[in-house]
Enzyme design. Structure first.
Site, PDB file in Angstrom:
ATOM      1  N   ALA A  66      -6.331   7.154  -8.123  1.00  0.00           N
ATOM      2  CA  ALA A  66      -7.778   7.892  -8.836  1.00  0.00           C
ATOM      3  C   ALA A  66      -8.171   9.072  -7.864  1.00  0.00           C
ATOM      4  O   ALA A  66      -7.895   8.867  -6.646  1.00  0.00           O
ATOM      5  CB  ALA A  66      -8.653   6.832  -9.003  1.00  0.00           C
ATOM      6  N   GLY A 112      -4.558   3.946  -8.296  1.00  0.00           N
ATOM      7  CA  GLY A 112      -4.440   4.040  -9.839  1.00  0.00           C
ATOM      8  C   GLY A 112      -3.124   4.399 -10.092  1.00  0.00           C
ATOM      9  O   GLY A 112      -2.654   4.259 -11.559  1.00  0.00           O
ATOM     10  N   GLU A 115      -1.186   1.214 -10.417  1.00  0.00           N
ATOM     11  CA  GLU A 115      -1.701   0.740 -11.535  1.00  0.00           C
ATOM     12  C   GLU A 115      -1.511   1.118 -12.976  1.00  0.00           C
ATOM     13  O   GLU A 115      -1.196   0.476 -13.924  1.00  0.00           O
ATOM     14  CB  GLU A 115      -3.506   0.704 -11.364  1.00  0.00           C
ATOM     15  CG  GLU A 115      -3.784  -0.426 -10.336  1.00  0.00           C
ATOM     16  CD  GLU A 115      -5.399  -0.239 -10.228  1.00  0.00           C
ATOM     17  OE1 GLU A 115      -5.893   1.007  -9.814  1.00  0.00           O
ATOM     18  OE2 GLU A 115      -6.069  -0.931 -10.168  1.00  0.00           O
ATOM     19  N   GLU A 135      -6.843   0.633  -1.620  1.00  0.00           N
ATOM     20  CA  GLU A 135      -8.283   0.598  -2.108  1.00  0.00           C
ATOM     21  C   GLU A 135      -8.961  -0.048  -1.207  1.00  0.00           C
ATOM     22  O   GLU A 135     -10.463   0.275  -0.779  1.00  0.00           O
ATOM     23  CB  GLU A 135      -8.514  -0.147  -3.581  1.00  0.00           C
ATOM     24  CG  GLU A 135      -8.350   0.728  -4.553  1.00  0.00           C
ATOM     25  CD  GLU A 135      -6.829   0.738  -5.137  1.00  0.00           C
ATOM     26  OE1 GLU A 135      -6.265   0.129  -4.469  1.00  0.00           O
ATOM     27  OE2 GLU A 135      -6.459   1.061  -6.120  1.00  0.00           O
TER      28      GLU A 135
HETATM   29  N1  COA Z   1      -7.630  11.579  -4.805  1.00  0.00           N
HETATM   30  C1  COA Z   1      -8.250  13.028  -4.606  1.00  0.00           C
HETATM   31  N2  COA Z   1      -7.242  13.941  -3.843  1.00  0.00           N
HETATM   32  C2  COA Z   1      -5.894  13.735  -3.536  1.00  0.00           C
HETATM   33  C3  COA Z   1      -5.635  12.040  -3.716  1.00  0.00           C
HETATM   34  C4  COA Z   1      -6.568  11.282  -4.393  1.00  0.00           C
HETATM   35  N3  COA Z   1      -6.310   9.940  -4.529  1.00  0.00           N
HETATM   36  N4  COA Z   1      -4.629  11.996  -3.313  1.00  0.00           N
HETATM   37  C5  COA Z   1      -4.072  13.240  -2.445  1.00  0.00           C
HETATM   38  N5  COA Z   1      -5.219  13.834  -2.791  1.00  0.00           N
HETATM   39  C6  COA Z   1      -5.184  15.603  -2.144  1.00  0.00           C
HETATM   40  C7  COA Z   1      -5.460  15.831  -0.864  1.00  0.00           C
HETATM   41  O1  COA Z   1      -6.967  15.594  -0.799  1.00  0.00           O
HETATM   42  C8  COA Z   1      -4.983  17.177  -0.792  1.00  0.00           C
HETATM   43  O2  COA Z   1      -5.865  17.874  -1.121  1.00  0.00           O
HETATM   44  P1  COA Z   1      -6.114  19.365  -0.476  1.00  0.00           P
HETATM   45  O3  COA Z   1      -4.698  20.109  -0.323  1.00  0.00           O
HETATM   46  O4  COA Z   1      -7.038  20.246  -1.328  1.00  0.00           O
HETATM   47  O5  COA Z   1      -6.905  18.856   0.845  1.00  0.00           O
HETATM   48  C9  COA Z   1      -3.704  17.152  -1.418  1.00  0.00           C
HETATM   49  O6  COA Z   1      -3.786  16.057  -2.428  1.00  0.00           O
HETATM   50  C10 COA Z   1      -2.489  16.827  -0.742  1.00  0.00           C
HETATM   51  O7  COA Z   1      -2.400  15.440  -0.017  1.00  0.00           O
HETATM   52  P2  COA Z   1      -2.471  15.059   1.379  1.00  0.00           P
HETATM   53  O8  COA Z   1      -3.023  14.022   2.017  1.00  0.00           O
HETATM   54  O9  COA Z   1      -2.495  16.650   2.413  1.00  0.00           O
HETATM   55  O10 COA Z   1      -0.907  14.966   1.503  1.00  0.00           O
HETATM   56  P3  COA Z   1      -0.169  14.136   2.517  1.00  0.00           P
HETATM   57  O11 COA Z   1       1.417  14.270   2.422  1.00  0.00           O
HETATM   58  O12 COA Z   1      -0.669  14.482   3.980  1.00  0.00           O
HETATM   59  O13 COA Z   1      -0.475  12.435   2.207  1.00  0.00           O
HETATM   60  C11 COA Z   1      -0.966  10.418   0.896  1.00  0.00           C
HETATM   61  C12 COA Z   1      -0.257  11.840   1.231  1.00  0.00           C
HETATM   62  C13 COA Z   1      -0.633  10.037  -0.556  1.00  0.00           C
HETATM   63  C14 COA Z   1      -0.444   9.557   2.180  1.00  0.00           C
HETATM   64  C15 COA Z   1      -2.253  10.948   0.798  1.00  0.00           C
HETATM   65  O14 COA Z   1      -2.523  12.079   0.329  1.00  0.00           O
HETATM   66  C16 COA Z   1      -3.293   9.765   0.585  1.00  0.00           C
HETATM   67  O15 COA Z   1      -3.527   8.777   1.336  1.00  0.00           O
HETATM   68  N6  COA Z   1      -4.116   9.960  -0.586  1.00  0.00           N
HETATM   69  C17 COA Z   1      -4.895   9.072  -1.140  1.00  0.00           C
HETATM   70  C18 COA Z   1      -4.239   7.590  -1.641  1.00  0.00           C
HETATM   71  C19 COA Z   1      -5.200   6.541  -1.939  1.00  0.00           C
HETATM   72  O16 COA Z   1      -6.019   6.221  -1.378  1.00  0.00           O
HETATM   73  N7  COA Z   1      -5.333   6.358  -3.370  1.00  0.00           N
HETATM   74  C20 COA Z   1      -6.204   5.313  -3.967  1.00  0.00           C
HETATM   75  C21 COA Z   1      -7.154   5.969  -4.364  1.00  0.00           C
HETATM   76  S1  COA Z   1      -8.364   4.877  -4.973  1.00  0.00           S
END
Ligand code: COA
Length: 260
Positions: A66, A112, A115, A135
């Protein structure tokens, strides 16, 4: 239909829905959730569509969760409303659709995103896929059905470990635990999804819709799955697909199901 955050394609009897926010790793913002609802509703209402494939754009992510930026300042009631509305219009909606949905997990499927994949009827993944429910690392619990569907798919112990550690598993671990049905290369992922779809399309869409209802009934509190099966089994005898399926078998030919 035009979408901001999705690509909606129809290929013969197949609808392919691609979540298209690659710069945000296809994170589910409010608009995307609504668009997904609309796209799934459209595909399900289209009598020519027999299978829906759901995937993410780019090579990195199916859906990274999400959109955290949208709920970072929420309070209790807004949080509950977010989960309730999302479950209703997207996650439960997909699970109870009449048309089978295959999730082709092409990269990160987190929170999400996992999910969403779990709400689909069938999941396949590419070798680079990583899945998890992170989460609790954000001070939350899964809110789009993850606490319910993950234990159904992998068992309670494995689900607790994934939820409590907030860690990711790779595609092979997901395969071993029953979370995905097949693992393949990223290049072959859509071809495999289409191959499975092709096999499904040979069969009666009416019977498949009834089977979806019967299987799901067994997971609904207060509903007797065996009774739902008996009812659906009986109802099948009144369909034209049943007449065609049995007649074709006896005439030693391939059935051509009218879909009624
Ligand atoms: N919500 C909002 N933005 C998200 C996102 C999320 N769940 N997941 C990734 N993004 C965005 C990042 O903020 C980043 O945006 P920016 O370039 O404007 O800063 C972009 O997507 C790329 O992500 P980034 O974190 O730079 O890539 P990465 O390869 O370093 O890491 C992940 C990849 C998936 C490990 C990392 O993005 C992450 O942990 N995301 C969140 C996962 C999460 O907790 N999801 C559950 C939400 S309830």
């Amino acid at each position: 239909m035009n979408f901001e955050n999705l690509i909606y394609e129809v290929d013969d009897h197949l609808a392919i829905i691609t979540i298209n926010r690659p710069k945000k790793l296809n994170a589910l913002n409010k608009e995307t959730i609504q668009e997904l609802h609309d796209a799934f509703a459209e595909a399900d209402a289209d009598e020519d569509i027999g299978v829906i494939i759901l995937t993410g754009s780019g090579e990195k992510a199916f859906v990274a969760g999400a959109d955290i930026s949208e709920f970072a300042d929420f309070e209790e009631e807004e949080g509950a409303l977010l989960a309730r509305k999302g479950q209703k219009i997207l996650f439960d909606f997909i699970e109870n659709l009449s048309t089978p949905v295959i999730a082709a997990i092409n990269g990160f499927a987190l929170g999400g995103g996992l999910e969403l994949a779990m709400a689909a009827h069938i999941r396949i993944a590419s070798h680079n896929a990583r899945m998890g429910l992170p989460e609790t690392s954000l001070g939350l619990i899964p809110g789009y059905g993850g606490t319910q569907r993950l234990p159904q798919l992998v068992g309670k112990g494995r689900a607790f470990e994934m939820i409590m550690t907030a860690g990711m598993i790779d595609a092979d671990q997901a395969f071993q635990s029953g979370l995905v049905n097949h693992v393949t290369s990223q290049e072959e992922l859509m071809a495999l999804a289409e191959k499975i779809a092709g096999k499904i399309l040979n069969n009666s869409g009416v019977a498949i819709a009834t089977a979806i209802q019967a299987v799901n009934a067994g997971f609904k509190p207060g509903v007797n799955g065996y009774d739902a099966e008996i009812e659906g089994f009986g109802a099948s005898f009144a369909t034209e697909d049943f007449k065609e399926g049995t007649t074709a078998f006896l005439e030693k030919r391939k059935p051509e199901f009218p879909g009624k």
